[in-house]
Design an enzyme around this catalytic site. Structure first.
Site, PDB file in Angstrom:
ATOM      1  CG  ASP A  91      46.264  68.200  27.798  1.00  0.00           C
ATOM      2  OD1 ASP A  91      45.374  67.378  28.080  1.00  0.00           O
ATOM      3  OD2 ASP A  91      47.468  68.015  28.063  1.00  0.00           O
ATOM      4  CG  ASP A  95      46.111  64.697  33.329  1.00  0.00           C
ATOM      5  OD1 ASP A  95      44.988  64.307  32.967  1.00  0.00           O
ATOM      6  OD2 ASP A  95      46.391  64.934  34.510  1.00  0.00           O
TER       7      ASP A  95
HETATM    8  C1  XBP Z   1      45.818  62.465  29.885  1.00  0.00           C
HETATM    9  C2  XBP Z   1      45.200  61.129  29.893  1.00  0.00           C
HETATM   10  C3  XBP Z   1      44.467  60.699  31.117  1.00  0.00           C
HETATM   11  C4  XBP Z   1      45.428  60.672  32.303  1.00  0.00           C
HETATM   12  C5  XBP Z   1      44.861  59.830  33.428  1.00  0.00           C
HETATM   13  O1  XBP Z   1      44.732  63.336  29.788  1.00  0.00           O
HETATM   14  O2  XBP Z   1      45.233  60.430  28.894  1.00  0.00           O
HETATM   15  O3  XBP Z   1      43.985  59.405  30.866  1.00  0.00           O
HETATM   16  O4  XBP Z   1      46.647  60.052  31.894  1.00  0.00           O
HETATM   17  O5  XBP Z   1      43.605  60.355  33.818  1.00  0.00           O
HETATM   18  P1  XBP Z   1      44.954  64.812  29.099  1.00  0.00           P
HETATM   19  P2  XBP Z   1      42.331  59.366  33.867  1.00  0.00           P
HETATM   20  O6  XBP Z   1      44.052  64.822  27.892  1.00  0.00           O
HETATM   21  O7  XBP Z   1      44.544  65.797  30.168  1.00  0.00           O
HETATM   22  O8  XBP Z   1      46.430  64.933  28.736  1.00  0.00           O
HETATM   23  O9  XBP Z   1      42.780  58.149  34.641  1.00  0.00           O
HETATM   24  O10 XBP Z   1      41.257  60.162  34.578  1.00  0.00           O
HETATM   25  O11 XBP Z   1      42.001  59.086  32.439  1.00  0.00           O
HETATM   26 MG    MG Z   2      48.046  65.856  28.200  1.00  0.00          MG
END
Ligand code: XBP
Ligand code: MG
Length: 267
Positions: free
Chosen positions: A9, A11
């Site tokens: 993953d 973020d």
């Molecule tokens: C986390 C998310 C993303 C980010 C924001 O993604 O849910 O929506 O919070 O990015 P991950 P966007 O699966 O990497 O933890 O605004 O591009 O969605």
């Molecule tokens: Mg994440």
């Protein structure tokens, strides 16, 4: 050697990016003349909805507005999200948001063990590129054999779709992969796709239910920043998570150490 992959993953896992995302959302709201501003507490709740466009729509659904205005605001979400994505790219450039402690080391150890790296993220491809090229340098993204992210799948996390897409592109079955996550939604997506999952929560996601995880650590640790109480609590081989121990923990049935197993192609 039998192929394997560490499917990561982005973020919260590779880097603690959600404060940058929250700031980017608020900058976009201001740039578009909307009087919205998401506090950290607002955002922690809104993070239960994955995907920025979906998160905006979920927020609009809570606003005390009429049906026509609600429809208009929801139709605005994609354009508003594009503005947010541009702000996010500016916020994470030049290494402003570094990788979490131990992440670069673990990725290097996985590659050195002959494993491939992949991304399975809800965020946009633009955000993945912006963060990893900034945090890992121009060739950062090339370390990943597969980048599965954003709108490539219809159903975002906690649906398993993005992990299934990553496995399909890797041509691997789930037992040949380890997932690396930070949130309950991510853990649910990875486990629904059949992957053993390492979770390192952040302050944004630490309240989640991680009982389905193979291993939960507050962070990976590093030689210069050992984990309290390790080895002995969750780890055996040291006070920071080495890839060899991650491999061993993910396959308790295999008695051979990873180096011997992979060397003999038995892993
Ligand atoms: C986390 C998310 C993303 C980010 C924001 O993604 O849910 O929506 O919070 O990015 P991950 P966007 O699966 O990497 O933890 O605004 O591009 O969605
Ligand atoms: Mg994440």
């Amino acid at each position: 050697m039998t192929p394997h992959a560490l499917v990561c993953d982005v973020d919260g896992t590779l880097a603690d990016t959600e404060e940058a995302h929250r700031t980017a959302f608020n900058l976009a709201f201001a740039a578009c003349g909307l009087g919205w501003s998401w506090s950290p507490d607002d955002y922690r709740t809104l993070l239960e909805v994955t995907g920025g466009k979906e998160r905006i729509a979920a927020y609009v659904a809570t606003l005390p507005v009429g049906a026509a205005e609600r429809r208009l605001l929801i139709d605005l979400a994609p354009a508003l999200h594009a503005v947010k994505t541009r702000h996010y790219a500016a916020l994470v450039c030049d290494g402003a948001v570094p990788l979490r402690q131990g992440v670069a080391r673990l990725l290097d150890e996985a590659l050195a063990a002959g494993w491939r790296l992949a991304i399975a993220s809800t965020t946009t491809a633009a955000n993945v590129e912006a963060l990893l090229s900034s945090a890992l340098g121009p060739s950062g993204l090339r370390r990943f054999s597969v980048v599965a992210c954003g709108d490539q799948v219809r159903a975002k996390k906690p649906a398993p779709d993005i992990y299934r897409r990553a496995l399909a592109e890797l041509r691997l079955t789930p037992d040949r992969a380890i997932a690396f996550e930070d949130s309950e939604n991510g853990l649910r997506a990875a486990t629904a796709a059949g992957l053993w999952t390492l979770v390192t929560p952040t302050r944004w996601t630490q309240h989640g239910d991680f009982r389905a995880a193979g291993l939960v650590l507050p962070r990976l640790g590093d030689p210069g920043a050992p984990l309290d109480g390790e080895p002995g609590r969750r780890l055996r081989d040291g006070a920071w998570l080495r890839f060899e121990e991650l491999f061993r923990l993910s396959r308790p049935s295999r008695s051979l150490p990873m180096s011997a197993a992979t060397h003999r192609g038995l892993a």
